[in-house]
Design a protein around this motif. Structure first.
Motif, PDB file in Angstrom:
ATOM      1  N   TRP A  20       0.849  -1.190   0.000  1.00 23.14           N
ATOM      2  CA  TRP A  20       0.000   0.000   0.000  1.00 23.14           C
ATOM      3  C   TRP A  20       0.888   1.244   0.000  1.00 23.14           C
ATOM      4  O   TRP A  20       2.081   1.174   0.294  1.00 23.14           O
ATOM      5  CB  TRP A  20      -0.939   0.006   1.202  1.00 23.14           C
ATOM      6  CG  TRP A  20      -0.275   0.329   2.511  1.00 23.14           C
ATOM      7  CD1 TRP A  20      -0.246   1.527   3.152  1.00 23.14           C
ATOM      8  CD2 TRP A  20       0.464  -0.569   3.343  1.00 23.14           C
ATOM      9  NE1 TRP A  20       0.460   1.441   4.315  1.00 23.14           N
ATOM     10  CE2 TRP A  20       0.909   0.151   4.463  1.00 23.14           C
ATOM     11  CE3 TRP A  20       0.823  -1.916   3.253  1.00 23.14           C
ATOM     12  CZ2 TRP A  20       1.656  -0.422   5.476  1.00 23.14           C
ATOM     13  CZ3 TRP A  20       1.565  -2.488   4.271  1.00 23.14           C
ATOM     14  CH2 TRP A  20       1.980  -1.748   5.354  1.00 23.14           C
ATOM     15  N   ARG A  21       0.338   2.371  -0.355  1.00 24.31           N
ATOM     16  CA  ARG A  21       1.074   3.640  -0.317  1.00 24.31           C
ATOM     17  C   ARG A  21       0.736   4.364   0.978  1.00 24.31           C
ATOM     18  O   ARG A  21      -0.441   4.511   1.317  1.00 24.31           O
ATOM     19  CB  ARG A  21       0.724   4.502  -1.524  1.00 24.31           C
ATOM     20  CG  ARG A  21       1.309   3.959  -2.825  1.00 24.31           C
ATOM     21  CD  ARG A  21       1.158   4.937  -3.974  1.00 24.31           C
ATOM     22  NE  ARG A  21       1.785   4.425  -5.191  1.00 24.31           N
ATOM     23  CZ  ARG A  21       3.066   4.545  -5.494  1.00 24.31           C
ATOM     24  NH1 ARG A  21       3.880   5.196  -4.659  1.00 24.31           N
ATOM     25  NH2 ARG A  21       3.546   4.054  -6.623  1.00 24.31           N
ATOM     26  N   GLY A  24      -2.122   6.732   1.497  1.00 24.60           N
ATOM     27  CA  GLY A  24      -3.028   6.634   0.363  1.00 24.60           C
ATOM     28  C   GLY A  24      -2.697   7.553  -0.796  1.00 24.60           C
ATOM     29  O   GLY A  24      -3.379   7.534  -1.823  1.00 24.60           O
ATOM     30  N   GLY A  25      -1.664   8.383  -0.662  1.00 27.72           N
ATOM     31  CA  GLY A  25      -1.307   9.297  -1.743  1.00 27.72           C
ATOM     32  C   GLY A  25      -0.628   8.576  -2.899  1.00 27.72           C
ATOM     33  O   GLY A  25       0.133   7.628  -2.696  1.00 27.72           O
ATOM     34  N   ARG A  26      -0.874   9.052  -4.109  1.00 25.22           N
ATOM     35  CA  ARG A  26      -0.314   8.388  -5.287  1.00 25.22           C
ATOM     36  C   ARG A  26       1.206   8.443  -5.311  1.00 25.22           C
ATOM     37  O   ARG A  26       1.859   7.538  -5.830  1.00 25.22           O
ATOM     38  CB  ARG A  26      -0.876   9.013  -6.544  1.00 25.22           C
ATOM     39  CG  ARG A  26      -2.372   8.763  -6.740  1.00 25.22           C
ATOM     40  CD  ARG A  26      -2.830   9.336  -8.076  1.00 25.22           C
ATOM     41  NE  ARG A  26      -4.252   9.071  -8.295  1.00 25.22           N
ATOM     42  CZ  ARG A  26      -4.910   9.426  -9.388  1.00 25.22           C
ATOM     43  NH1 ARG A  26      -4.256  10.077 -10.371  1.00 25.22           N
ATOM     44  NH2 ARG A  26      -6.191   9.143  -9.520  1.00 25.22           N
ATOM     45  N   ALA A  27       1.772   9.512  -4.813  1.00 22.79           N
ATOM     46  CA  ALA A  27       3.229   9.663  -4.835  1.00 22.79           C
ATOM     47  C   ALA A  27       3.878   9.255  -3.508  1.00 22.79           C
ATOM     48  O   ALA A  27       5.085   9.449  -3.321  1.00 22.79           O
ATOM     49  CB  ALA A  27       3.592  11.101  -5.162  1.00 22.79           C
ATOM     50  N   SER A  28       3.085   8.728  -2.617  1.00 22.68           N
ATOM     51  CA  SER A  28       3.610   8.365  -1.297  1.00 22.68           C
ATOM     52  C   SER A  28       4.481   7.114  -1.367  1.00 22.68           C
ATOM     53  O   SER A  28       4.440   6.351  -2.348  1.00 22.68           O
ATOM     54  CB  SER A  28       2.456   8.134  -0.317  1.00 22.68           C
ATOM     55  OG  SER A  28       1.665   9.297  -0.178  1.00 22.68           O
ATOM     56  N   VAL A  30       5.824   3.457  -0.899  1.00 21.45           N
ATOM     57  CA  VAL A  30       5.184   2.136  -0.879  1.00 21.45           C
ATOM     58  C   VAL A  30       5.644   1.374   0.361  1.00 21.45           C
ATOM     59  O   VAL A  30       6.844   1.241   0.615  1.00 21.45           O
ATOM     60  CB  VAL A  30       5.533   1.333  -2.150  1.00 21.45           C
ATOM     61  CG1 VAL A  30       4.952  -0.081  -2.044  1.00 21.45           C
ATOM     62  CG2 VAL A  30       5.005   2.037  -3.382  1.00 21.45           C
ATOM     63  N   ASN A  49      -6.425  -0.838   5.511  1.00 19.72           N
ATOM     64  CA  ASN A  49      -7.513  -0.069   4.903  1.00 19.72           C
ATOM     65  C   ASN A  49      -8.332   0.661   5.967  1.00 19.72           C
ATOM     66  O   ASN A  49      -8.731   1.816   5.776  1.00 19.72           O
ATOM     67  CB  ASN A  49      -8.427  -0.993   4.087  1.00 19.72           C
ATOM     68  CG  ASN A  49      -7.735  -1.523   2.843  1.00 19.72           C
ATOM     69  OD1 ASN A  49      -6.803  -0.901   2.326  1.00 19.72           O
ATOM     70  ND2 ASN A  49      -8.180  -2.679   2.361  1.00 19.72           N
ATOM     71  N   GLN A  53      -4.846   3.624   5.121  1.00 18.44           N
ATOM     72  CA  GLN A  53      -3.589   3.320   4.410  1.00 18.44           C
ATOM     73  C   GLN A  53      -2.363   3.692   5.232  1.00 18.44           C
ATOM     74  O   GLN A  53      -1.338   4.144   4.706  1.00 18.44           O
ATOM     75  CB  GLN A  53      -3.561   4.033   3.054  1.00 18.44           C
ATOM     76  CG  GLN A  53      -4.778   3.773   2.176  1.00 18.44           C
ATOM     77  CD  GLN A  53      -5.012   2.282   1.966  1.00 18.44           C
ATOM     78  OE1 GLN A  53      -4.143   1.587   1.461  1.00 18.44           O
ATOM     79  NE2 GLN A  53      -6.183   1.795   2.374  1.00 18.44           N
TER      80      GLN A  53
END
Length: 420
Positions: A20-21, A24-28, A30, A49, A53
């Motif tokens: 997961w990141r 939850g951020g796309r650029a966060s 992993v 969840n 996240q």
């Protein structure tokens, strides 16, 4: 959202990686955590969840949740419960066996859910009131068979059984509170919302009207069975009390003939050579003396001719003691089935003769306290809880009494006359 990726190992086994990141951020960044089994990975994924996240609170990477400091003396709940039952006094071996079975089959289903959502085995100290509520709901719902929708791995428990098991669980925790030193500060069973015993449609008890009882009674061809059935419905005694009645318990002479209930058949614990043995009645108040009717006196005098003082009054034609299973299968059930075939709409059990006896007494306006003593109930609340709903025959008398009081006109305008 967190996902699970299978990662094969050199030896052919598979590990399950939760990815997961962070936040939850796309650029966060992993984040990952590895597990040996899929269920463990799925549980952790759901925790991630649920925490937006983020790493679940209290989770140590590669190790799991940080353990809470152990409580001195804490131990598995089932071990404590079995030890508690083994030390109980004032109960027979059969009752002890029943308690132990309830612990193994039902109290063992209780578990503890941590604040992070991880389900762990129940101990004396970690169980909360929420855990007890979850257990009650699980008992209510049962466990369906995933492979057959018409079968159950564990059937739904009825409200009465749940209340009985909850009472045992309450006592187990109360013993932990009263231990020296105490193992926990409060009882997690206190305040549990339990299912009502009247939440079902079918009544557990079956009450027969006089003509309905007669329909069953005439189907008996064995005179010894007829005498026993007539005694059960006419005395309100339990099966174990009626079949344990001996000649020496009867006083058929004088103006007040009586029968004294002093013993009852008990089911022996597993492993004992004898399946049943004679013991005291179910409650302390079960030791009681019943006033006999003239019809009962005639029947009892006929039955005790030639008997010794310790001989049983109600026996088979061959002189043997009646056994419940044999009587039910060979006498009671055929008679009920024959009555049903001829129009009877109820299927009473043998014990329903006791309930029927009470219904007849209430219809005759016998007060509940008098019925309590006749039945041998330890508390009047037992009598009220079971049969109070039948006391509607006095509604007219109550209405008349209230009307008589309220109909008296209030005296108005009274003046105090002072002497001169």
């Amino acid at each position: 959202m967190a996902s699970i990726v299978e990662r094969p190992k050199v030896d052919g086994s598979i590990t399950y990686q939760v990815r997961w990141r962070d936040g939850g951020g796309r650029a966060s960044k992993v984040e990952t955590e590895n597990f040996d089994t899929l269920p463990a990975a799925e549980q952790f994924r759901d925790l991630v969840n649920a925490h937006g996240q983020n790493w679940p609170h209290g989770w140590v990477r590669g190790q799991g949740f940080a353990e809470e400091p152990p409580v001195p003396g804490d131990q598995p709940l089932i071990d404590w419960a079995l030890r508690y039952v083994s030390r109980l006094t004032g109960i027979d071996d059969r009752t002890r066996d029943d308690y132990e079975r309830e612990i193994r089959l039902h109290l063992s289903l209780l578990s503890h859910t941590t604040h992070s959502g991880l389900v762990v085995p129940a101990t004396v100290c970690n169980v909360t009131s929420e855990d007890v509520t979850d257990w009650v709901r699980a008992e209510q719902k049962g466990l369906p068979d995933p492979d057959d929708s018409e079968k159950w791995l564990r059937r739904k428990a009825d409200p009465k059984s749940i209340r009985t098991r909850h009472g045992l669980l309450f006592s187990v925790f109360q013993a932990a509170i009263e231990a020296d030193p105490p193992l926990r500060p409060k009882n997690p069973c206190k305040g549990t919302h339990l299912p009502r015993t009247d939440d079902h449609i079918e009544e557990e008890m079956c009450f027969l009207e006089r003509d309905e009882y007669t329909r069953v009674r005439v189907e008996f061809t064995d005179p010894d069975a007829v005498d026993l059935v007539e005694w059960l419905v006419g005395s309100g005694t339990r099966w174990g009390e009626a079949t344990a009645l001996q000649k020496r318990d009867l006083n058929l002479n004088g103006a007040t003939p009586t029968a004294t209930i002093t013993r009852a058949w008990k089911k022996a614990a597993k492993g004992e050579s004898e399946r049943f043995y004679l013991g005291p009645p179910k409650t302390k108040r079960g030791r009681r003396t019943l006033r006999l009717t003239p019809t009962q006196v005639v029947m009892l005098r006929r039955r005790i001719v030639g008997l010794r003082p310790e001989d049983f009054v109600f026996r088979t034609g061959q002189g043997a003691v009646w056994h419940h299973a044999n009587f039910y299968n060979r006498r009671w059930r055929p008679a009920v089935e024959a009555a049903v075939a001829k129009g009877l709409t109820k299927r009473p059990r043998i014990h329903d003769l006791r309930h029927t006896h009470v219904a007849w007494l209430i219809a005759a306006r016998i007060p509940l306290p008098a019925i309590q003593f006749r039945l041998g109930h330890e508390s009047i609340s037992t009598t009220v809880d079971r049969y109070g709903h039948l006391v509607h025959a006095l509604d007219d008398e109550i209405s008349i009494a209230v009307e008589a009081v309220l109909a008296v006109p209030a005296q108005q305008g009274l003046r105090v006359v002072r002497e001169a």
